[in-house]
Design an enzyme around this catalytic site. Structure first.
Site, mmCIF file in Angstrom:
data_model
loop_
_atom_site.group_PDB
_atom_site.id
_atom_site.type_symbol
_atom_site.label_atom_id
_atom_site.label_comp_id
_atom_site.label_asym_id
_atom_site.label_seq_id
_atom_site.Cartn_x
_atom_site.Cartn_y
_atom_site.Cartn_z
ATOM 1 N N THR A 126 0.832 -1.204 0.000
ATOM 2 C CA THR A 126 0.000 0.000 0.000
ATOM 3 C C THR A 126 0.869 1.258 0.000
ATOM 4 O O THR A 126 1.997 1.231 0.516
ATOM 5 C CB THR A 126 -0.898 -0.002 1.249
ATOM 6 O OG1 THR A 126 -1.479 1.290 1.424
ATOM 7 C CG2 THR A 126 -0.125 -0.338 2.520
ATOM 8 N N ASP A 127 0.313 2.350 -0.505
ATOM 9 C CA ASP A 127 1.053 3.623 -0.450
ATOM 10 C C ASP A 127 1.225 4.118 0.992
ATOM 11 O O ASP A 127 2.051 4.985 1.261
ATOM 12 C CB ASP A 127 0.382 4.699 -1.320
ATOM 13 C CG ASP A 127 -1.038 5.057 -0.900
ATOM 14 O OD1 ASP A 127 -1.572 4.429 0.039
ATOM 15 O OD2 ASP A 127 -1.619 5.979 -1.510
ATOM 16 N N GLU A 128 0.423 3.563 1.927
ATOM 17 C CA GLU A 128 0.501 4.041 3.315
ATOM 18 C C GLU A 128 1.850 3.739 3.960
ATOM 19 O O GLU A 128 2.185 4.326 4.987
ATOM 20 C CB GLU A 128 -0.620 3.436 4.168
ATOM 21 C CG GLU A 128 -1.980 3.893 3.700
ATOM 22 C CD GLU A 128 -3.088 3.775 4.739
ATOM 23 O OE1 GLU A 128 -2.791 3.518 5.925
ATOM 24 O OE2 GLU A 128 -4.248 3.932 4.355
ATOM 25 N N TYR A 151 -1.435 -0.404 11.297
ATOM 26 C CA TYR A 151 -1.685 -1.066 10.007
ATOM 27 C C TYR A 151 -0.520 -0.841 9.040
ATOM 28 O O TYR A 151 0.076 -1.794 8.519
ATOM 29 C CB TYR A 151 -2.990 -0.550 9.382
ATOM 30 C CG TYR A 151 -3.097 -0.833 7.898
ATOM 31 C CD1 TYR A 151 -3.247 -2.138 7.425
ATOM 32 C CD2 TYR A 151 -3.020 0.202 6.951
ATOM 33 C CE1 TYR A 151 -3.318 -2.399 6.060
ATOM 34 C CE2 TYR A 151 -3.096 -0.054 5.589
ATOM 35 C CZ TYR A 151 -3.243 -1.351 5.146
ATOM 36 O OH TYR A 151 -3.309 -1.623 3.803
ATOM 37 N N LYS A 155 2.376 -3.408 7.300
ATOM 38 C CA LYS A 155 2.565 -3.599 5.856
ATOM 39 C C LYS A 155 4.014 -3.269 5.464
ATOM 40 O O LYS A 155 4.604 -3.932 4.607
ATOM 41 C CB LYS A 155 1.589 -2.711 5.072
ATOM 42 C CG LYS A 155 0.120 -3.057 5.241
ATOM 43 C CD LYS A 155 -0.287 -4.396 4.642
ATOM 44 C CE LYS A 155 -0.278 -4.417 3.138
ATOM 45 N NZ LYS A 155 -0.807 -5.725 2.616
HETATM 46 P P1 NAD Z 1 -10.210 -6.567 2.839
HETATM 47 O O1 NAD Z 1 -10.109 -6.253 4.296
HETATM 48 O O2 NAD Z 1 -11.454 -6.228 2.105
HETATM 49 O O3 NAD Z 1 -9.957 -8.143 2.621
HETATM 50 C C1 NAD Z 1 -8.966 -8.842 3.281
HETATM 51 C C2 NAD Z 1 -9.221 -10.333 3.061
HETATM 52 O O4 NAD Z 1 -8.152 -11.063 3.704
HETATM 53 C C3 NAD Z 1 -10.527 -10.832 3.677
HETATM 54 O O5 NAD Z 1 -11.184 -11.684 2.782
HETATM 55 C C4 NAD Z 1 -10.079 -11.594 4.915
HETATM 56 O O6 NAD Z 1 -10.945 -12.659 5.291
HETATM 57 C C5 NAD Z 1 -8.719 -12.126 4.463
HETATM 58 N N1 NAD Z 1 -7.821 -12.412 5.596
HETATM 59 C C6 NAD Z 1 -7.554 -11.611 6.663
HETATM 60 N N2 NAD Z 1 -6.695 -12.220 7.492
HETATM 61 C C7 NAD Z 1 -6.394 -13.427 6.931
HETATM 62 C C8 NAD Z 1 -5.552 -14.498 7.324
HETATM 63 N N3 NAD Z 1 -4.857 -14.455 8.462
HETATM 64 N N4 NAD Z 1 -5.464 -15.581 6.518
HETATM 65 C C9 NAD Z 1 -6.193 -15.630 5.348
HETATM 66 N N5 NAD Z 1 -7.018 -14.652 4.954
HETATM 67 C C10 NAD Z 1 -7.111 -13.559 5.731
HETATM 68 O O7 NAD Z 1 -8.946 -5.888 2.191
HETATM 69 P P2 NAD Z 1 -8.784 -5.186 0.762
HETATM 70 O O8 NAD Z 1 -9.217 -3.784 0.863
HETATM 71 O O9 NAD Z 1 -9.350 -6.065 -0.282
HETATM 72 O O10 NAD Z 1 -7.183 -5.171 0.644
HETATM 73 C C11 NAD Z 1 -6.483 -6.277 0.068
HETATM 74 C C12 NAD Z 1 -4.988 -5.991 0.108
HETATM 75 O O11 NAD Z 1 -4.716 -4.783 -0.611
HETATM 76 C C13 NAD Z 1 -4.447 -5.764 1.506
HETATM 77 O O12 NAD Z 1 -3.188 -6.383 1.589
HETATM 78 C C14 NAD Z 1 -4.319 -4.251 1.630
HETATM 79 O O13 NAD Z 1 -3.261 -3.913 2.514
HETATM 80 C C15 NAD Z 1 -3.994 -3.870 0.199
HETATM 81 N N6 NAD Z 1 -4.421 -2.529 -0.234
HETATM 82 C C16 NAD Z 1 -5.697 -2.108 -0.044
HETATM 83 C C17 NAD Z 1 -6.102 -0.864 -0.535
HETATM 84 C C18 NAD Z 1 -7.517 -0.358 -0.381
HETATM 85 O O14 NAD Z 1 -7.787 0.785 -0.719
HETATM 86 N N7 NAD Z 1 -8.466 -1.156 0.100
HETATM 87 C C19 NAD Z 1 -5.168 -0.060 -1.213
HETATM 88 C C20 NAD Z 1 -3.854 -0.530 -1.371
HETATM 89 C C21 NAD Z 1 -3.508 -1.766 -0.897
HETATM 90 O O1 DAU Z 2 -4.006 4.233 0.735
HETATM 91 C C1 DAU Z 2 -4.301 2.877 0.688
HETATM 92 C C2 DAU Z 2 -5.084 2.481 1.924
HETATM 93 O O2 DAU Z 2 -6.396 3.023 1.778
HETATM 94 C C3 DAU Z 2 -5.131 0.971 2.145
HETATM 95 O O3 DAU Z 2 -3.843 0.515 2.412
HETATM 96 C C4 DAU Z 2 -6.055 0.625 3.312
HETATM 97 O O4 DAU Z 2 -6.194 -0.786 3.413
HETATM 98 C C5 DAU Z 2 -7.417 1.239 3.061
HETATM 99 O O5 DAU Z 2 -8.256 1.001 4.177
HETATM 100 C C6 DAU Z 2 -7.294 2.744 2.818
HETATM 101 O O6 DAU Z 2 -6.888 3.431 4.033
HETATM 102 P P1 DAU Z 2 -7.524 4.828 4.476
HETATM 103 O O7 DAU Z 2 -7.355 4.995 5.926
HETATM 104 O O8 DAU Z 2 -7.053 5.925 3.591
HETATM 105 O O9 DAU Z 2 -9.077 4.517 4.074
HETATM 106 P P2 DAU Z 2 -10.456 4.828 4.830
HETATM 107 O O10 DAU Z 2 -11.552 4.492 3.869
HETATM 108 O O11 DAU Z 2 -10.509 4.231 6.189
HETATM 109 O O12 DAU Z 2 -10.422 6.413 5.008
HETATM 110 C C7 DAU Z 2 -10.248 7.290 3.900
HETATM 111 C C8 DAU Z 2 -10.190 8.696 4.448
HETATM 112 O O13 DAU Z 2 -11.485 9.046 4.963
HETATM 113 C C9 DAU Z 2 -9.227 8.874 5.612
HETATM 114 O O14 DAU Z 2 -8.624 10.152 5.522
HETATM 115 C C10 DAU Z 2 -10.126 8.812 6.849
HETATM 116 C C11 DAU Z 2 -11.436 9.389 6.351
HETATM 117 N N1 DAU Z 2 -12.674 8.851 6.974
HETATM 118 C C12 DAU Z 2 -12.846 7.501 6.971
HETATM 119 C C13 DAU Z 2 -13.964 6.935 7.529
HETATM 120 C C14 DAU Z 2 -14.165 5.430 7.546
HETATM 121 C C15 DAU Z 2 -13.629 9.704 7.480
HETATM 122 O O15 DAU Z 2 -13.483 10.941 7.462
HETATM 123 N N2 DAU Z 2 -14.765 9.152 8.026
HETATM 124 C C16 DAU Z 2 -14.966 7.795 8.077
HETATM 125 O O16 DAU Z 2 -16.014 7.366 8.613
#
Ligand code: NAD
Ligand code: DAU
Length: 336
Positions: A126-128, A151, A155
């Site tokens: 992730t970019d985080e 988190y 990562k």
């Molecule tokens: P998500 O939380 O929707 O899904 C995570 C999945 O992993 C779920 O199906 C969960 O059951 C499974 N899981 C969790 N722990 C596990 C374990 N111990 N063993 C096997 N399975 C397990 O997450 P997402 O948003 O789909 O993100 C997927 C990946 O992409 C993550 O690695 C996250 O860090 C990365 N990522 C997410 C975003 C975003 O915006 N959502 C952006 C950049 C990178």
């Molecule tokens: O940048 C990539 C990341 O993006 C991934 O690695 C993470 O898995 C994914 O969860 C996401 O992280 P963020 O913290 O950026 O996403 P989130 O949707 O939780 O929040 C987006 C922005 O919105 C953040 O600045 C917090 C804000 N927010 C979020 C929630 C849930 C609010 O203001 N109110 C809310 O209720």
């Protein structure tokens, strides 16, 4: 037939990846290993249920015996590790499971990949991991890691371990670091689906702090097209940033969604800020564009409209999550 172990394939990005790949390609067999945490939902995978080249295994990536068994039984040579605890707010409430899954789990997969001599190991990062930006500048692959939440630190630790396995053992690893995804099947704890569903239910919209934090948004299909390309053409040992150059302030997103659903701004409620809240993320994706020829295919305006429409058209999907019924789907399909 290329056999890929996809972990976390019942979550948001992983399920979109599997549905996309198995409907676009017939030269791939996928084994989906997922623990089905609160974020895992097998309903996401309805389009591929019953396909001969799709297998689901319920289990934890920290379980060495199970992981070894899967590598042996399915002769795994390609791994994409999506599995993670992914929600920043949850990591602030309790970090242990984040280090267990995101760090130890990745280590278990790396060790098995080393023993079974995989040809490709892609870590979905992730970019985080880069931390927070001021008003100027972008994250490049050379930006030092500076994670701020439990988190993102888990990562970042996983990324370093993946790099170490490349340097030490010559393992053909790859890392992608993507910005914030949106699209169908996203668990409604994340900003965009949470706001859409709250708006539809006339519930308050909790905006953290001053609402001016910036995220760089990408449609989940564009992320997964990049994942596919990196798996095919990425250079072992390399890191690739993925992003679609679409920075938005959180409050802009909330207002856009209110407007698109025809509701007024009285629903907005500014609430206490997230502790350690990163101010701004912005991705420089020129490496993947120049070296692998990737480009995002979707305009933000079109894709966000499609996303809103999907949540409007798929009320039962998110109602099952809100009621907890989605957890029964596994038993219905696979027995207890
Ligand atoms: P998500 O939380 O929707 O899904 C995570 C999945 O992993 C779920 O199906 C969960 O059951 C499974 N899981 C969790 N722990 C596990 C374990 N111990 N063993 C096997 N399975 C397990 O997450 P997402 O948003 O789909 O993100 C997927 C990946 O992409 C993550 O690695 C996250 O860090 C990365 N990522 C997410 C975003 C975003 O915006 N959502 C952006 C950049 C990178
Ligand atoms: O940048 C990539 C990341 O993006 C991934 O690695 C993470 O898995 C994914 O969860 C996401 O992280 P963020 O913290 O950026 O996403 P989130 O949707 O939780 O929040 C987006 C922005 O919105 C953040 O600045 C917090 C804000 N927010 C979020 C929630 C849930 C609010 O203001 N109110 C809310 O209720």
């Amino acid at each position: 037939m290329k056999k890929i172990l996809v972990t976390g394939g019942a979550g948001f990005i992983g399920s979109n990846y599997i549905n996309y790949t198995l409907t676009h390609r017939d030269d791939v067999e996928i084994v989906n290993l997922d623990k089905l945490t609160y974020a895992g939902n097998l309903e996401n995978l309805k389009p591929v249920e019953g396909k001969k080249n799709y297998h689901f295994v319920k289990g934890d990536i920290t379980n060495k015996e199970l992981v070894d068994y899967i590598f042996r039984k399915f002769e795994i040579k390609h791994v994409i590790n999506f599995a993670a605890e992914s929600h920043v707010d949850r990591s602030i409430l309790g970090s242990e499971i984040f280090y267990s899954t995101n760090v130890i789990g990745t280590n278990v997969l790396l060790e098995a990949s080393r023993r079974f001599e995989v040809e490709r190991f892609l870590q979905i990062s992730t970019d985080e991991v880069y931390g927070s930006l001021g008003p100027e500048g972008f994250f490049t692959e050379k930006t030092p890691l500076d994670p701020s939440s439990p988190y993102s630190s888990s990562k970042a630790a996983a990324d370093m371990m993946v790099q170490a396995f490349h340097h030490t053992y010559g393992m053909p690893t790859l890392i992608t670091r993507c910005s914030n995804n949106y699209g169908q099947l996203q668990f409604p704890e994340k900003l965009i689906p949470l706001m859409i569903i709250n708006i539809m239910n006339d519930k308050k919209l909790p905006v953290y702090g001053d609402g001016l934090n910036v995220r760089d948004w990408i449609y989940v299909y564009d992320h997964n097209r990049a994942v596919d390309l990196v798996m095919e053409k990425g250079k072992p040992g390399e890191v690739y940033n993925i992003g679609a150059e679409r920075e938005m302030k959180n409050i802009e997103i909330v207002k856009l969604l209110l407007n698109s659903l025809g509701k007024t701004e009285d629903l907005i409620e500014y609430v206490k800020d997230r502790p350690g809240h990163d101010r701004r993320y912005a991705i420089d994706a020129s490496k993947i564009k120049n070296e692998l020829g990737w480009q995002p295919a979707y305009e933000f305006e079109t894709a966000i409209d499609e996303t809103v429409k999907w949540y409007l058209d798929n009320k039962p999907w998110w109602e099952n999550i809100l009621s907890g019924d989605y957890k029964n789907y596994y038993n219905l399909q696979y027995g207890n």
